[in-house]
Design a protein around this motif. Structure first.
Motif, mmCIF file in Angstrom:
data_model
loop_
_atom_site.group_PDB
_atom_site.id
_atom_site.type_symbol
_atom_site.label_atom_id
_atom_site.label_comp_id
_atom_site.label_asym_id
_atom_site.label_seq_id
_atom_site.Cartn_x
_atom_site.Cartn_y
_atom_site.Cartn_z
ATOM 1 N N ASP A 288 -23.625 -26.600 75.226
ATOM 2 C CA ASP A 288 -24.464 -27.427 74.362
ATOM 3 C C ASP A 288 -25.376 -28.319 75.189
ATOM 4 O OD1 ASP A 288 -23.332 -26.249 72.176
ATOM 5 O OD2 ASP A 288 -21.871 -27.836 71.830
ATOM 6 N N GLY A 289 -26.406 -27.710 75.784
ATOM 7 C CA GLY A 289 -27.299 -28.419 76.686
ATOM 8 C C GLY A 289 -27.956 -29.650 76.106
ATOM 9 N N PRO A 290 -28.628 -29.561 74.949
ATOM 10 C CA PRO A 290 -29.304 -30.748 74.403
ATOM 11 C C PRO A 290 -28.347 -31.916 74.150
ATOM 12 C CG PRO A 290 -30.153 -28.767 73.364
ATOM 13 C CD PRO A 290 -28.976 -28.343 74.190
ATOM 14 N N LEU A 291 -27.171 -31.616 73.573
ATOM 15 C CA LEU A 291 -26.206 -32.692 73.324
ATOM 16 C C LEU A 291 -25.637 -33.203 74.644
ATOM 17 C CD1 LEU A 291 -24.518 -34.497 71.518
ATOM 18 C CD2 LEU A 291 -22.887 -32.608 71.262
ATOM 19 N N LEU B 75 -25.533 -36.989 76.327
ATOM 20 C CA LEU B 75 -24.293 -37.629 76.752
ATOM 21 C C LEU B 75 -24.278 -37.951 78.246
ATOM 22 C CD1 LEU B 75 -21.832 -35.446 74.653
ATOM 23 C CD2 LEU B 75 -22.306 -37.880 74.318
ATOM 24 N N GLY B 76 -25.408 -37.678 78.923
ATOM 25 C CA GLY B 76 -25.522 -38.088 80.314
ATOM 26 C C GLY B 76 -25.631 -36.984 81.341
ATOM 27 N N ARG B 77 -25.560 -35.706 80.929
ATOM 28 C CA ARG B 77 -25.683 -34.633 81.909
ATOM 29 C C ARG B 77 -27.117 -34.561 82.427
ATOM 30 N NH1 ARG B 77 -23.485 -28.945 80.157
ATOM 31 N NH2 ARG B 77 -21.551 -30.165 80.320
ATOM 32 N N ALA B 78 -27.268 -34.191 83.700
ATOM 33 C CA ALA B 78 -28.595 -34.055 84.290
ATOM 34 C C ALA B 78 -29.414 -33.015 83.530
ATOM 35 C CB ALA B 78 -28.479 -33.654 85.758
#
Length: 201
Positions: A159-162, A166-169
């Protein structure tokens, strides 16, 4: 990219976006850039084309999953296997969408996924789980509970956009995704072990 591989990839994209029922033969032909008779002529039916798409996307991943290592502690072996499954999910993110759609439908397609891919994956995990239960390090849980403890966290890989919110690069590197897979697997295994008896605590 060879023609067959390209066709199967575009089929995967279509089924992931539309779902099986909304991916009509006409719409599939349009997206594949082929005549409306192509799928029936080449594969025999839309259902057979769907199976070919699934096999193309998942076959290599199943073969490439880590195999149980008798030299490892069962908890570590379980972590390694689950992390390998999560890493494989990164390589086929569109399959996650298909699974979400198919898991809620009692169809021959779900039978195909279960018999060909889900059950064999579980079979890799079960020997370690059974030994951990026998040793009192893990509570005995039904197979469906085990499955739903292990599988839903895969969304953390997909779930890239979410994940970015949530703080992922923005552009996670393969190394970062591998670290995420390892962290998720450790979290899942630690949670399963926390339900066990006093042994191994």
């Amino acid at each position: 990219m060879p023609e067959e591989e390209s066709i199967l990839l575009r089929g995967l994209e279509a089924f992931a976006e539309l779902g099986y029922d909304r991916a009509s033969a006409r719409e599939l032909a349009r997206r594949l850039g082929v005549s409306h008779n192509f799928i029936n002529d080449r594969y025999g039916s839309k259902a057979a084309f769907w199976r070919a798409v699934i096999d193309s996307a998942l076959g290599a991943q199943l073969v490439g999953l880590p195999q149980p290592d008798p030299e490892l502690d069962d908890a570590e072996c379980l972590r390694m296997l689950i992390a390998g499954f999560y890493r494989a999910a990164v390589e086929t993110p569109l399959i996650g969408r298909i699974f979400v759609d198919e898991f809620s439908r009692d169809t021959e397609r779900l039978d195909y996924l279960y018999e060909g891919y889900i059950a064999p994956t579980l079979q890799l995990l079960l020997p370690s789980v059974e030994r951990l239960v026998a040793a009192g390090r893990m509570a005995s849980v039904p197979r469906d509970v085990l499955f739903f403890a292990v599988i839903p966290p895969v969304s953390g890989m997909l779930d890239g956009p979410l994940a970015r919110r949530l703080g992922r690069a923005e552009a996670a590197t393969p190394e970062q995704l591998t670290a995420t897979a390892e962290a998720l697997a450790a979290l899942v295994v630690n949670g399963l072990l926390a339900t066990g008896g006093t042994a191994g605590r």
